[in-house]
Design a protein around this motif. Structure first.
Motif, mmCIF file in Angstrom:
data_model
loop_
_atom_site.group_PDB
_atom_site.id
_atom_site.type_symbol
_atom_site.label_atom_id
_atom_site.label_comp_id
_atom_site.label_asym_id
_atom_site.label_seq_id
_atom_site.Cartn_x
_atom_site.Cartn_y
_atom_site.Cartn_z
ATOM 1 N N THR A 67 0.831 -1.207 0.000
ATOM 2 C CA THR A 67 0.000 0.000 0.000
ATOM 3 C C THR A 67 0.866 1.259 0.000
ATOM 4 N N ALA A 68 1.891 1.272 0.839
ATOM 5 C CA ALA A 68 2.794 2.426 0.898
ATOM 6 C C ALA A 68 3.511 2.623 -0.425
ATOM 7 N N ARG A 69 3.985 1.546 -1.018
ATOM 8 C CA ARG A 69 4.704 1.659 -2.286
ATOM 9 C C ARG A 69 3.763 2.079 -3.411
ATOM 10 N N LEU A 70 2.503 1.679 -3.311
ATOM 11 C CA LEU A 70 1.519 2.107 -4.308
ATOM 12 C C LEU A 70 1.271 3.603 -4.224
ATOM 13 N N ILE A 71 1.145 4.132 -3.019
ATOM 14 C CA ILE A 71 0.889 5.564 -2.836
ATOM 15 C C ILE A 71 2.068 6.391 -3.345
ATOM 16 N N TYR A 72 3.278 6.013 -2.943
ATOM 17 C CA TYR A 72 4.459 6.754 -3.379
ATOM 18 C C TYR A 72 4.707 6.556 -4.878
ATOM 19 N N GLY A 73 4.438 5.344 -5.390
ATOM 20 C CA GLY A 73 4.632 5.085 -6.810
ATOM 21 C C GLY A 73 3.678 5.874 -7.679
ATOM 22 N N PHE A 74 2.427 6.013 -7.236
ATOM 23 C CA PHE A 74 1.456 6.828 -7.971
ATOM 24 C C PHE A 74 1.935 8.274 -8.048
ATOM 25 N N ARG A 75 2.428 8.792 -6.930
ATOM 26 C CA ARG A 75 2.879 10.189 -6.918
ATOM 27 C C ARG A 75 4.047 10.419 -7.869
ATOM 28 N N ILE A 76 5.045 9.553 -7.805
ATOM 29 C CA ILE A 76 6.225 9.786 -8.635
ATOM 30 C C ILE A 76 5.905 9.573 -10.109
ATOM 31 N N SER A 77 4.975 8.667 -10.418
ATOM 32 C CA SER A 77 4.591 8.447 -11.813
ATOM 33 C C SER A 77 3.883 9.670 -12.383
ATOM 34 N N VAL A 78 2.956 10.229 -11.620
ATOM 35 C CA VAL A 78 2.207 11.392 -12.106
ATOM 36 C C VAL A 78 3.120 12.615 -12.201
ATOM 37 N N LEU A 79 3.979 12.826 -11.199
ATOM 38 C CA LEU A 79 4.898 13.969 -11.247
ATOM 39 C C LEU A 79 5.851 13.842 -12.425
ATOM 40 N N PHE A 80 6.352 12.633 -12.666
ATOM 41 C CA PHE A 80 7.244 12.426 -13.810
ATOM 42 C C PHE A 80 6.503 12.700 -15.111
ATOM 43 N N GLY A 81 5.281 12.171 -15.223
ATOM 44 C CA GLY A 81 4.508 12.391 -16.437
ATOM 45 C C GLY A 81 4.180 13.847 -16.672
ATOM 46 N N LEU A 82 3.789 14.558 -15.614
ATOM 47 C CA LEU A 82 3.468 15.981 -15.754
ATOM 48 C C LEU A 82 4.700 16.787 -16.160
ATOM 49 N N THR A 83 5.832 16.498 -15.540
ATOM 50 C CA THR A 83 7.060 17.230 -15.868
ATOM 51 C C THR A 83 7.483 16.974 -17.307
ATOM 52 N N LEU A 84 7.457 15.704 -17.704
ATOM 53 C CA LEU A 84 7.840 15.375 -19.076
ATOM 54 C C LEU A 84 6.869 15.987 -20.077
ATOM 55 N N THR A 85 5.581 15.962 -19.781
ATOM 56 C CA THR A 85 4.581 16.551 -20.676
ATOM 57 C C THR A 85 4.800 18.048 -20.828
ATOM 58 N N LEU A 86 5.108 18.725 -19.720
ATOM 59 C CA LEU A 86 5.335 20.166 -19.770
ATOM 60 C C LEU A 86 6.520 20.521 -20.656
ATOM 61 N N PHE A 87 7.659 19.886 -20.407
ATOM 62 C CA PHE A 87 8.868 20.250 -21.154
ATOM 63 C C PHE A 87 8.789 19.787 -22.611
ATOM 64 N N SER A 88 8.270 18.596 -22.844
ATOM 65 C CA SER A 88 8.161 18.128 -24.226
ATOM 66 C C SER A 88 7.170 18.969 -25.012
ATOM 67 N N SER A 89 6.107 19.443 -24.354
ATOM 68 C CA SER A 89 5.133 20.301 -25.033
ATOM 69 C C SER A 89 5.756 21.644 -25.386
ATOM 70 N N LEU A 90 6.542 22.204 -24.462
ATOM 71 C CA LEU A 90 7.203 23.483 -24.751
ATOM 72 C C LEU A 90 8.127 23.364 -25.957
ATOM 73 N N VAL A 91 8.947 22.308 -25.976
ATOM 74 C CA VAL A 91 9.868 22.123 -27.107
ATOM 75 C C VAL A 91 9.092 21.876 -28.394
ATOM 76 N N GLY A 92 8.092 21.016 -28.322
ATOM 77 C CA GLY A 92 7.315 20.702 -29.520
ATOM 78 C C GLY A 92 6.567 21.907 -30.063
ATOM 79 N N ILE A 93 6.018 22.725 -29.173
ATOM 80 C CA ILE A 93 5.279 23.909 -29.623
ATOM 81 C C ILE A 93 6.211 24.901 -30.308
ATOM 82 N N VAL A 94 7.378 25.128 -29.726
ATOM 83 C CA VAL A 94 8.325 26.087 -30.313
ATOM 84 C C VAL A 94 8.789 25.616 -31.695
#
Length: 344
Positions: free
Chosen positions: A134-161
């Motif tokens: 349960t603990a690993r699921l909670i922490y794993g969900f957080r790091i997965s979403v944060l990683f995805g959001l960060t990658l989406t933000l930077f890749s979108s900025l580069v792709g848009i430019v």
């Protein structure tokens, strides 16, 4: 109705809310995301608050030596140790999180060999190293979403430019850029990521940089098409005739039109980013060993078929997260679709 929104933004918001599946998925995802952001207050092997001899301590955010509670060692107190609990209980009290395990805490008091099945102490059981699922699921969900959001933000900025420059300038720049993207996009991305991850020490920012090398191409074609169309519109030509600078024309006048299609695709880009990270973790080329990861939990389920709760937990958690993001993406797409007419 929201008074300070423009009529178009108001209509899009109403269309988004009209898609009930996406609307409810949006709030469920927000609840899960912000809930896991405080993972240390939900699942931890340290108390949230300790009162000892009239003084208050916050072990979740600060380390305290055992001597602070009357112990003998200068090292950090082990609050799961019965001796330390007895010392604090004599002159104070502790408030524990709902789950008394962190993602790296090993339960040495299991009644059966690890992986242990779900119990009152370990709600979703333990993995093959005795760590609380349960603990690993909670922490794993957080790091997965944060990683995805960060990658989406930077890749979108580069792709848009890059897409904006291709569509606005056209000519040789557009031609050469498109040929480069065709070559770069034709490479086996997953295999290249595996090779690079085996050479470079894996980590959050290392993986982010490696995946950014390939993920920026997702939005280029959409933005490029919008700029190719927008550069011939009358208001863009009028701005050029008035001597408005190129960056202002591109990012103030033409970009808002391109952002409609871009925002519609972003939830799906986020889904893809999380999926790639999960795949790398599943194959053992993702985050460092011991890191909380949904892909690592899925790998544990594959390696321990005698413990079905591992595979079931990983499957349902990934399926629910990706389904929520897909529903949100569909609702955003409908909200920005000009063909969708909201009816009272």
């Amino acid at each position: 109705m929201v008074a300070h929104l423009s009529p178009i933004a108001e209509r899009r918001l109403l269309q988004f809310r009209r898609n009930r599946r996406g609307w409810y998925a949006f709030w469920i995802f927000l609840f899960l995301f912000f809930g896991t952001m405080g993972a240390e207050l939900i699942a931890n092997d340290k108390p949230v608050l300790v009162k000892f001899e009239g003084a208050f301590y916050v072990p979740v955010f600060k380390s305290y030596p055992e001597t602070a509670f009357g112990g003998e060692f200068e090292t950090e107190a082990d609050y799961r140790d019965p001796y330390v609990q007895e010392l604090i209980g004599e002159k104070g009290w502790m408030i524990w999180p709902p789950i008394r395990y962190s993602y790296r805490t090993i339960n040495y008091n299991l009644q059966v060999p690890a992986p242990a099945p779900p119990s009152a102490e370990n709600w979703l059981g333990t993995d093959d190293q005795g760590r609380d699922v349960t603990a690993r699921l909670i922490y794993g969900f957080r790091i997965s979403v944060l990683f995805g959001l960060t990658l989406t933000l930077f890749s979108s900025l580069v792709g848009i430019v890059i897409g904006a420059m291709e569509g606005y300038f056209g000519g040789w720049f557009d031609l050469l850029s498109q040929r480069f993207i065709e070559i770069w996009g034709g490479m086996p991305v997953l295999f290249l990521l595996i090779i690079m991850s085996s050479v470079i020490t894996p980590g959050f920012f290392t993986l982010l940089g490696l995946m950014l090398l390939f993920s920026w191409m997702t939005l280029v074609d959409v933005v490029r098409a919008e700029f190719l169309k927008a550069r011939n519109l009358d208001y863009i030509r009028a701005a050029k005739a008035l001597g408005v600078s190129t960056p202002v024309i591109m990012f103030r006048h033409a970009l808002p039109n391109a952002m409609v299609a871009t925002l519609s695709l972003m939830p799906f880009v986020l889904t893809g980013s999380i999926t790639v990270l999960t795949s790398l973790d599943f194959l053992g080329f993702g985050l460092p060993p011991g890191s909380p990861s949904l892909g690592e939990l899925l790998s544990q389920g594959k390696n321990n078929l005698q413990a079905p709760w591992l595979g079931i937990t990983a499957f349902f958690s990934i399926a629910v997260m990706l389904s929520l993001l897909t529903f949100i993406g569909e609702a955003v797409r409908d909200a920005f679709d000009p063909r969708k007419i909201f009816r009272e």
